[in-house]
Design an enzyme around this catalytic site. Structure first.
Site, PDB file in Angstrom:
ATOM      1  N   CYS A  12      17.259  66.757  48.939  1.00 25.56           N
ATOM      2  CA  CYS A  12      18.833  67.266  48.669  1.00 25.56           C
ATOM      3  C   CYS A  12      19.730  67.108  50.018  1.00 25.56           C
ATOM      4  O   CYS A  12      19.139  66.399  50.727  1.00 25.56           O
ATOM      5  CB  CYS A  12      18.540  69.009  48.691  1.00 25.56           C
ATOM      6  SG  CYS A  12      17.938  69.615  50.397  1.00 25.56           S
ATOM      7  N   CYS A  15      18.270  67.205  53.264  1.00 19.50           N
ATOM      8  CA  CYS A  15      17.417  66.408  53.999  1.00 19.50           C
ATOM      9  C   CYS A  15      18.129  65.173  54.605  1.00 19.50           C
ATOM     10  O   CYS A  15      17.731  64.744  55.452  1.00 19.50           O
ATOM     11  CB  CYS A  15      16.598  65.939  52.742  1.00 19.50           C
ATOM     12  SG  CYS A  15      15.404  66.823  51.699  1.00 19.50           S
ATOM     13  N   ASP A 443      52.048  40.342  50.060  1.00 18.39           N
ATOM     14  CA  ASP A 443      52.214  39.046  50.379  1.00 18.39           C
ATOM     15  C   ASP A 443      53.023  38.202  49.265  1.00 18.39           C
ATOM     16  O   ASP A 443      52.661  38.546  48.205  1.00 18.39           O
ATOM     17  CB  ASP A 443      50.980  38.092  50.930  1.00 18.39           C
ATOM     18  CG  ASP A 443      51.244  36.763  51.063  1.00 18.39           C
ATOM     19  OD1 ASP A 443      51.844  36.427  51.896  1.00 18.39           O
ATOM     20  OD2 ASP A 443      50.288  35.982  50.550  1.00 18.39           O
ATOM     21  N   ASP A 642      46.169  36.927  50.134  1.00 17.54           N
ATOM     22  CA  ASP A 642      45.233  35.884  49.710  1.00 17.54           C
ATOM     23  C   ASP A 642      44.965  34.782  51.007  1.00 17.54           C
ATOM     24  O   ASP A 642      43.951  34.382  50.822  1.00 17.54           O
ATOM     25  CB  ASP A 642      45.627  35.423  48.536  1.00 17.54           C
ATOM     26  CG  ASP A 642      46.733  34.147  48.789  1.00 17.54           C
ATOM     27  OD1 ASP A 642      47.680  34.744  49.679  1.00 17.54           O
ATOM     28  OD2 ASP A 642      46.951  33.363  48.207  1.00 17.54           O
ATOM     29  N   ASP A 646      47.084  36.107  56.132  1.00 21.05           N
ATOM     30  CA  ASP A 646      47.106  37.328  55.883  1.00 21.05           C
ATOM     31  C   ASP A 646      45.828  38.603  56.466  1.00 21.05           C
ATOM     32  O   ASP A 646      45.862  39.545  56.356  1.00 21.05           O
ATOM     33  CB  ASP A 646      47.026  37.725  54.348  1.00 21.05           C
ATOM     34  CG  ASP A 646      48.127  37.023  53.689  1.00 21.05           C
ATOM     35  OD1 ASP A 646      49.167  37.094  54.310  1.00 21.05           O
ATOM     36  OD2 ASP A 646      48.099  36.472  52.579  1.00 21.05           O
TER      37      ASP A 646
END
Length: 854
Positions: A12, A15, A443, A642, A646
């Site tokens: 659980c 734990c 971008d 990309d 960037d």
């Protein structure tokens, strides 16, 4: 050092909270994140101060098990872990035998209350001891079968870190001990003729409660584990895609070897219908490749020499050979699986709330149970039965399973669903943060636009045709290495126009090119070049200004005296960019375009796509600063990019999204990778994030609501006014049901579908508009091939589709069957007419329902 550990013994959220706490206390450990869903932990620590063995020892000391994952060879392909299957099999065995003993136990203890007959040797007060011993003997096997709760529960209690198992162990053992005590009391009463004592304890045995608690908890755990298995279906599906063998050319001979033995540089042969075993570059042949498993894009992609192919893609048509460039755990598929696994195991900030509560929840519950028992003992004048009933009910109903499952199950399903749709989410934190963003920074080059210039307009002089002007321009620009020249040459090639060699070629920096063709002098370039050469622009000057206002670059072509025409080149927007901007606005987000382009071009692109806020002429190193400026204004920013330039902005943003076709640096810097390089997927990611967080909040609400209502009910708070008190058996059933409900609610995310779809390409439109029953000539000529599509209900897994495929393939006239579990469909290629009823009957006999045949 960042290291993953396998953790055992957790049941659980209490734990996982205790393991985290124990490891975090170790000197040199910077952070520890434990996942209950994957039974794993990722620890970040200083290797100079602490070792992995020290961390394992700390976990062991806290009452749990820990080990390092088995090292895989570099060429090892992703392997499925069958731990969950073994665990389910074990639980199923325990569950079946628990019910075998529970049913007669329940009948003996409760049957007479419903008028059911009991054997004579168990009837009456004189047989009270036999009645009690029979129940005890039926309860002991159930306790033995489910001894795990006692082993783990008392072990964690000993380490002062009680968990869910501790509650179950204490509650059930208390009921059994009280039952044994009652048997002795009845024996004493029978021996001393004290029948009043016998009568008092005869019906106050709680063996059936102990047996029912253990069995129902195991049933709940079984259902919960089986449901948890469904949450990782995305990972399992990805692993199933990995082919087991590869055909490799060795010494000029084609040999089939295990995919683990493929090495970088090997030449791999792929035939139609086969899966591509590793990543590589095509060196011979061409084909259409289905990359839907990796990108979510349904249409096959044409590939030829020089193009990259990825493992798990399917070769749909042609025959080709490629050179392996990435194998084993370096392939795109393996990296996707690793990313999804890491995201599933990571913790969202919202999970910390549940962890904090779970860490103190169990000890508090045990205290509440003890206080409840004492209060009932005092109020009832020493009635041990009522005190025990209330105390055990509080212990059992309070198990924090639902609380611990609320967040990780939804995160796992959410990240898995993202992977299915080509959206790779690297962490749970990114998935959660994404739903809070209010601004998207995009971008331009490569994100909103194609990333390379293409010819958009060809305006020839009155005495020329388009192809004539384009041929002249391609000849002039052929020797040039400028990107604008490459766009013109590419357009000429696509139209299959002839390109001849030129003489006296000269590239004038910042102006254009000039050369002679068949002893005639020509030049091509910008306005400055024309003016310097004294060429009359005539009406082309106005047309060039119009094109420039649209964000395009006009190029003049002349013969030294007059302009022969204009060709406009531009980095055009991607087909889905305008739809993506509209989607962001629909989601209530502000859209900002960030570009290094000049203001005029940027504004033209922004206007075309519907972007109102444009930041133009931004130097690469300043992109990160612009994102920070937006954050300083109090905005939550998502950045989509990309390129290498960037990367700093992607890292600075609250959430960075990298285009899948972008650079490795950008992808590494981002929190989310869009595999299809489709900007609309960024909008889908925001939608998915919102759906996941909404699901988590629902789960947390019901988990807290359940416990806040269940504990007072079990404790008997409502007994004086409404005479409501919860029996421990019903408490166990309610606790198990709450966990199953939370997992089931999270599984609803598997049906998530984005409302934003990419605009159809011409090819896709043609396919979508095609008649479902399509007739076309085969390569042999003359023979007609018919396609039929069947929609079939009831298919739940790969075994289902396999059975349907086998049933349909056995029918005379069915050449090929393509199954789709996601679309619940079967597409049939027929060499002759086959009656719909024959097809329907075959599927029905296989055990499935045909909805339609087209």
């Amino acid at each position: 050092m960042k290291q993953k550990f396998n953790i055992t013994g957790m049941t659980c959220s209490a734990c996982s909270a205790h393991v985290e706490k124990a490891v975090s206390k170790v000197k040199g450990v910077r952070s520890a994140a434990v996942s209950l869903m994957t039974n794993s932990m990722v620890a970040e620590y200083d290797e100079g101060v602490v070792t992995a063995q020290d961390i394992i020892q700390a976990v062991t000391a806290s009452g749990y098990g820990a080990s390092l994952p088995q090292e895989k060879g570099k060429a090892a392909a992703p392997q499925k872990d069958d731990t969950m299957e073994r665990e389910l099999a074990s639980m199923k065995h325990r569950l079946i035998w628990s019910f075998v003993f529970l049913i007669p136990l329940f009948y003996i203890s409760m049957g007479h209350m419903m008028g059911a007959p009991l054997p004579a040797f168990l009837l009456g007060h004189e047989n009270a001891v036999a009645f009690g011993l029979t129940q005890l003997l039926l309860t002991l096997p159930i306790m033995y079968l489910n001894d795990k709760y006692y082993k783990v529960g008392f072990k964690t209690l000993w380490h002062r870190a009680p968990n869910m198992d501790s509650l179950i162990a204490v509650g059930s053992i208390a009921a059994v001990i009280y039952g044994v005590f009652a048997i002795y009391q009845m024996g004493y009463g029978l021996g001393h003729g004290d029948m009043e004592r016998v009568a008092r304890y005869h019906m106050d045995l709680y063996f059936e409660s102990a047996g029912m608690i253990l069995t129902l908890i195991t049933l709940g755990k079984f259902l919960e584990t089986r449901s948890k298995g469904k949450t990782s279906q995305a990972i399992t599906r990805l692993m199933d895609l990995a082919p087991k063998t590869a055909s490799v050319l060795r010494g000029g001979v084609e040999v089939e070897i295990p995919v683990e033995e493929v090495q970088v540089g090997d030449r791999v042969v792929v035939r139609p219908g086969q899966s591509i075993p590793v990543d590589g570059v095509i060196v011979e042949g061409q084909s259409a490749v289905d990359e839907s498993a990796l990108t979510g894009e349904s249409l096959p992609v044409d590939k030829s020499v020089g193009d990259k192919v990825a493992a798990a893609s399917i070769n749909k048509s042609g025959f080709f050979t490629f050179e392996a460039s990435r194998v084993g755990e370096d392939t795109t598929l393996a990296q996707m699986i690793r990313l999804v696994e890491e995201a599933s195991a990571s913790k969202a900030p919202i999970a910390k709330l549940a962890d904090k509560v779970a860490g103190v929840f169990v000890p508090v519950v045990m205290l509440i149970a003890a206080v409840t028992a004492v209060v009932w003992l005092v109020v009832t004048g020493g009635d041990v039965t009522k005190a025990l009933t209330a105390g055990v009910a509080v212990l059992v109903i309070s198990c924090p399973c639902a609380l611990g499952l609320a967040t990780p199950v939804a995160i796992m399903v959410g990240t898995g669903k993202g992977a299915e749709n080509g959206i790779l989410i690297k962490s749970a934190e990114a998935l959660e943060t994404l739903h809070t963003i209010d601004t998207v920074v995009l971008d331009k080059t490569g994100t909103l636009t194609q990333g390379k210039p293409v010819v958009t307009d060809i305006l020839p002089a009155a005495d020329l045709e388009e192809d004539g002007l384009l041929t002249l321009a391609a000849c002039l620009e052929g020797p040039s290495e400028h990107p604008l020249a490459a766009a013109i040459v590419e357009e000429s090639r696509s139209r299959k126009l002839p390109i001849t060699s030129v003489g006296n070629f000269e590239a004038v920096h910042g102006r254009g090119v000039r050369a002679t063709i068949r002893d005639r002098y020509f030049l091509g370039g910008n306005r400055a070049m024309m003016e310097e050469a004294g060429v009359d622009l005539a009406e082309f000057g106005v047309q060039a200004d119009t094109l420039a206002a649209q964000g395009k670059t006009p190029l003049y072509f002349a013969d030294g005296e007059r302009v022969l025409g204009l060709i406009a080149v531009a980095d055009t927007p991607k087909p889905s960019s305008a739809a993506a901007v509209a989607a962001f606005r629909t989601l209530g987000l502000d859209v900002v375009m960030l570009t290094g382009d000049n203001r005029r071009t940027a504004d033209a692109i922004g206007k075309e796509l519907g972007v109102t806020q444009v930041m133009a002429e931004v130097l690469p190193q300043d992109k990160e600063r612009k994102v920070k400026e937006l954050q300083d204004q109090g905005r939550k920013v998502a950045m989509v990019g990309d390129g290498i330039n960037d990367a700093p902005a992607l890292a600075r943003a609250d959430v960075g999204l990298a285009i899948g076709a972008g650079t490795d640096v950008a992808i590494e810097s981002a929190d989310i990778v869009l595999m299809k390089s489709d900007l609309l997927d960024a909008a889908s990611a925001v939608e998915l994030s919102r759906a996941t967080i909404r699901n988590i909040k629902e789960n947390l609400f019901w988990a807290f609501f359940y416990n806040s209502l269940g504990i007072p009910l079990a404790a008997g708070v409502f007994y004086t006014t409404l005479h409501w008190q919860l029996n421990p058996m019903f408490a166990a059933a309610a606790m198990s049901l709450s966990s199953v409900c939370v997992v089931t609610n999270a599984l609803r995310l598997r049906f998530f579908k984005s409302k934003f779809k990419s605009p159809p390409t011409e090819e896709r439109s043609a396919r979508e508009g095609a008649c479902p029953l399509e007739i076309k000539e085969t390569e042999q000529g003359g023979t007609e091939t018919m396609n039929k599509t069947m929609i079939i209900e009831g298919m739940m897994c790969g075994h289902c589709t396999g059975r349907v495929e086998k049933a349909l393939s056995a029918i005379d006239g069915v050449d090929k069957v393509e199954m789709s579990l996601e679309d619940k469909s079967a597409v049939l290629s027929l060499s002759k007419e086959v009656d719909d009823k024959v097809l329907t009957d075959a599927v029905t006999e296989a055990g499935y329902e045909v909805v339609s045949v087209k």
